[in-house]
Write a protein that holds these residues in place. Structure first.
Motif, PDB file in Angstrom:
ATOM      1  N   THR A   1       0.803  -1.174   0.020  1.00 34.95           N
ATOM      2  CA  THR A   1      -0.104  -0.058  -0.008  1.00 34.95           C
ATOM      3  C   THR A   1       0.843   1.175  -0.063  1.00 34.95           C
ATOM      4  OG1 THR A   1      -1.642  -0.947   1.380  1.00 34.95           O
ATOM      5  CG2 THR A   1      -1.885   1.356   1.189  1.00 34.95           C
ATOM      6  N   LEU A   2       0.721   2.040  -0.826  1.00 40.72           N
ATOM      7  CA  LEU A   2       1.380   3.331  -1.082  1.00 40.72           C
ATOM      8  C   LEU A   2       0.820   4.473  -0.268  1.00 40.72           C
ATOM      9  CD1 LEU A   2       4.142   4.439  -2.532  1.00 40.72           C
ATOM     10  CD2 LEU A   2       2.657   4.957  -4.442  1.00 40.72           C
ATOM     11  N   THR A   3       1.163   5.169   0.561  1.00 41.37           N
ATOM     12  CA  THR A   3       0.692   6.407   1.217  1.00 41.37           C
ATOM     13  C   THR A   3       1.673   7.497   1.198  1.00 41.37           C
ATOM     14  OG1 THR A   3      -0.573   6.938   3.216  1.00 41.37           O
ATOM     15  CG2 THR A   3       1.713   5.447   3.548  1.00 41.37           C
ATOM     16  N   PHE A   4       1.004   8.722   1.266  1.00 43.91           N
ATOM     17  CA  PHE A   4       1.677   9.971   1.680  1.00 43.91           C
ATOM     18  C   PHE A   4       1.280  10.423   2.814  1.00 43.91           C
ATOM     19  CE2 PHE A   4       1.937   8.859  -3.027  1.00 43.91           C
ATOM     20  CZ  PHE A   4       3.290   8.630  -3.063  1.00 43.91           C
ATOM     21  N   ASP A   5       0.592   9.877   3.653  1.00 45.70           N
ATOM     22  CA  ASP A   5       0.243  10.484   5.000  1.00 45.70           C
ATOM     23  C   ASP A   5       0.892   9.398   6.056  1.00 45.70           C
ATOM     24  OD1 ASP A   5      -0.975  11.721   6.978  1.00 45.70           O
ATOM     25  OD2 ASP A   5      -2.675  10.647   6.814  1.00 45.70           O
ATOM     26  N   PRO A   6       1.712   9.932   6.531  1.00 47.77           N
ATOM     27  CA  PRO A   6       2.566  11.159   6.741  1.00 47.77           C
ATOM     28  C   PRO A   6       3.425  11.102   5.424  1.00 47.77           C
ATOM     29  CG  PRO A   6       3.814   9.745   8.189  1.00 47.77           C
ATOM     30  CD  PRO A   6       2.700   9.046   7.577  1.00 47.77           C
ATOM     31  N   PRO A   7       3.654  12.459   4.931  1.00 49.35           N
ATOM     32  CA  PRO A   7       4.626  12.445   3.726  1.00 49.35           C
ATOM     33  C   PRO A   7       5.936  12.208   4.155  1.00 49.35           C
ATOM     34  CG  PRO A   7       3.921  14.827   4.616  1.00 49.35           C
ATOM     35  CD  PRO A   7       3.141  13.995   5.491  1.00 49.35           C
ATOM     36  N   TRP A   8       6.870  11.683   3.155  1.00 48.98           N
ATOM     37  CA  TRP A   8       8.062  11.428   3.767  1.00 48.98           C
ATOM     38  C   TRP A   8       8.861  12.863   4.061  1.00 48.98           C
ATOM     39  CZ3 TRP A   8      12.785  12.907   0.902  1.00 48.98           C
ATOM     40  CH2 TRP A   8      14.029  12.327   1.539  1.00 48.98           C
ATOM     41  N   SER A   9      10.036  12.472   4.710  1.00 48.84           N
ATOM     42  CA  SER A   9      10.819  13.758   5.031  1.00 48.84           C
ATOM     43  C   SER A   9      12.174  13.217   5.207  1.00 48.84           C
ATOM     44  CB  SER A   9      10.231  14.459   6.283  1.00 48.84           C
ATOM     45  OG  SER A   9      10.598  13.643   7.370  1.00 48.84           O
ATOM     46  N   TYR A  10      12.979  14.283   5.103  1.00 48.94           N
ATOM     47  CA  TYR A  10      14.476  14.116   5.010  1.00 48.94           C
ATOM     48  C   TYR A  10      14.726  13.351   6.541  1.00 48.94           C
ATOM     49  CZ  TYR A  10      19.444  15.050   5.886  1.00 48.94           C
ATOM     50  OH  TYR A  10      20.844  14.751   6.081  1.00 48.94           O
ATOM     51  N   GLU A  11      14.108  13.533   7.582  1.00 50.17           N
ATOM     52  CA  GLU A  11      14.491  12.989   8.784  1.00 50.17           C
ATOM     53  C   GLU A  11      14.128  11.423   8.936  1.00 50.17           C
ATOM     54  OE1 GLU A  11      12.408  15.729   8.404  1.00 50.17           O
ATOM     55  OE2 GLU A  11      14.026  16.981   8.938  1.00 50.17           O
ATOM     56  N   ARG A  12      13.612  10.849   7.850  1.00 45.66           N
ATOM     57  CA  ARG A  12      13.502   9.426   7.836  1.00 45.66           C
ATOM     58  C   ARG A  12      14.549   8.673   7.311  1.00 45.66           C
ATOM     59  NH1 ARG A  12       8.701   7.248   9.010  1.00 45.66           N
ATOM     60  NH2 ARG A  12       9.334   5.323   7.916  1.00 45.66           N
ATOM     61  N   ILE A  13      15.684   9.319   6.749  1.00 48.04           N
ATOM     62  CA  ILE A  13      16.661   8.569   6.220  1.00 48.04           C
ATOM     63  C   ILE A  13      17.589   8.073   7.374  1.00 48.04           C
ATOM     64  CG2 ILE A  13      18.720   8.937   4.633  1.00 48.04           C
ATOM     65  CD1 ILE A  13      17.267  11.210   3.179  1.00 48.04           C
ATOM     66  N   SER A  14      18.126   7.125   7.125  1.00 50.13           N
ATOM     67  CA  SER A  14      18.788   6.541   8.272  1.00 50.13           C
ATOM     68  C   SER A  14      20.047   7.099   8.509  1.00 50.13           C
ATOM     69  CB  SER A  14      19.010   4.918   8.214  1.00 50.13           C
ATOM     70  OG  SER A  14      19.918   4.777   6.946  1.00 50.13           O
ATOM     71  N   GLU A  15      20.890   6.967   9.514  1.00 50.88           N
ATOM     72  CA  GLU A  15      22.203   7.620   9.468  1.00 50.88           C
ATOM     73  C   GLU A  15      23.356   6.984   8.609  1.00 50.88           C
ATOM     74  OE1 GLU A  15      23.035   9.882  11.907  1.00 50.88           O
ATOM     75  OE2 GLU A  15      24.815  10.091  10.910  1.00 50.88           O
ATOM     76  N   GLU A  16      22.941   5.784   8.088  1.00 57.97           N
ATOM     77  CA  GLU A  16      23.882   5.084   7.024  1.00 57.97           C
ATOM     78  C   GLU A  16      23.562   5.660   5.705  1.00 57.97           C
ATOM     79  OE1 GLU A  16      22.204   3.319   9.111  1.00 57.97           O
ATOM     80  OE2 GLU A  16      23.740   2.313  10.365  1.00 57.97           O
TER      81      GLU A  16
END
Length: 107
Positions: free
Chosen positions: A85-100
Motif C-alpha cells: 500500500t502506497l501512502t503519503f500520509d505522513p509525507p516522507w521527509s529527510y528525517e526518515r533517512i537512516s544514519e547510514e
C-alpha cells in the motif's frame, strides 16, 4: 528505524531483504531512505501487508520501486500474499533517512 510491525523477527528479516531494493535515482535502498512505514504479518491468512511511501508523489521511478518491493517480498516469503500500500500520509521527509543513508548521500 521507524517501521511499525506486529512481528519483530519477520520484520527484521523483511527489512534486510528490502535493503537490496534500490531507489535507482539515488542508488540508496528503500529501507535507509525511510520509505517503508509498516510491515504487518497475518499468520492465519498468510498475508504480508507493506505500507510505504515515496520521496515525492510524482517520483518517476515510483511504480518500479513499488513493484520491486513487492517482488522481493514475494520471492522470500513464499506462501504469503504480499500487498503493498502506497501512502503519503505522513509525507516522507529527510528525517526518515537512516544514519547510514545520510552518510551515503553525504548529507
Amino acid at each position: 528505524m521507524m517501521v511499525k510491525t506486529n512481528f519483530d523477527l519477520k520484520c527484521t528479516i523483511a527489512l534486510a531483504l528490502l535493503q537490496e531494493v534500490m531507489d535507482p535515482e539515488l542508488g540508496l535502498n528503500v529501507v535507509d531512505l525511510g520509505l517503508i512505514y509498516a510491515l504487518n504479518f497475518d499468520e492465519v491468512h498468510r498475508r504480508l501487508e507493506t505500507v510505504m511511501t515515496l520521496s515525492t508523489r510524482h517520483c518517476p521511478m515510483g511504480a518500479s520501486i513499488v513493484d520491486s518491493v513487492k517482488a522481493q517480498l514475494q520471492t522470500h516469503f513464499p506462501g504469503y500474499g504480499v500487498e503493498v500500500t502506497l501512502t503519503f500520509d505522513p509525507p516522507w521527509s529527510y528525517e526518515r533517512i537512516s544514519e547510514e543513508g545520510r552518510k551515503f548521500l553525504n548529507a
